[in-house]
Design a protein around this motif. Sequence first.
Motif, PDB file in Angstrom:
ATOM      1  N   UNK A   1       0.817  -1.218   0.000  1.00  0.00           N
ATOM      2  CA  UNK A   1       0.000   0.000   0.000  1.00  0.00           C
ATOM      3  C   UNK A   1       0.852   1.271   0.000  1.00  0.00           C
ATOM      4  N   UNK A   2       2.170   1.141   0.189  1.00  0.00           N
ATOM      5  CA  UNK A   2       3.047   2.317   0.249  1.00  0.00           C
ATOM      6  C   UNK A   2       3.233   2.912  -1.145  1.00  0.00           C
ATOM      7  N   UNK A   3       3.176   4.204  -1.224  1.00  0.00           N
ATOM      8  CA  UNK A   3       3.347   4.905  -2.489  1.00  0.00           C
ATOM      9  C   UNK A   3       4.828   4.979  -2.859  1.00  0.00           C
ATOM     10  N   UNK A   4       5.118   4.875  -4.155  1.00  0.00           N
ATOM     11  CA  UNK A   4       6.500   5.011  -4.613  1.00  0.00           C
ATOM     12  C   UNK A   4       7.037   6.401  -4.309  1.00  0.00           C
ATOM     13  N   UNK A   5       6.181   7.394  -4.430  1.00  0.00           N
ATOM     14  CA  UNK A   5       6.602   8.780  -4.237  1.00  0.00           C
ATOM     15  C   UNK A   5       7.198   9.010  -2.856  1.00  0.00           C
TER      16      UNK A   5
END
Length: 133
Positions: free
Chosen positions: A20-24
Amino acid sequence: MHLKTDLDGHPPDFHLTGGEASDTTEFETSLDIGPDIRPRIVVTDKGYDSRANRVAARARGITPVIPRRENSKERGQFFPKRLYRRRARIEQTIGKLKRFKRIAMRCDKTATSYAAFISFACALILVKSVHAT
């Protein structure tokens, strides 16, 4: 998995996050991991596109080569396509890692054991690249 490679596709380091972690949000961590080598450019995909990531890279003296998202307000600016083509090496390295069934299928129950197997696979890729030349 956030993989850091050189332009030859050799993987010096990586770090894991939840799905669920964003790449950004993981961009600065990706810049800081690995050997103490200061890169001149960073080539990523659209998942890392943000003004904060570009500023963070430039603050470290690194030229960001990050394509703009479709909804970006700064979309019309110059983009170095020749440098971005080098990103294929990164994708090829990820492909080499996914040849290991345990990595592709994510069979391990804990992040520690999954990271250990990714480290082992990266080591095999590095050893193979040394003996291939």
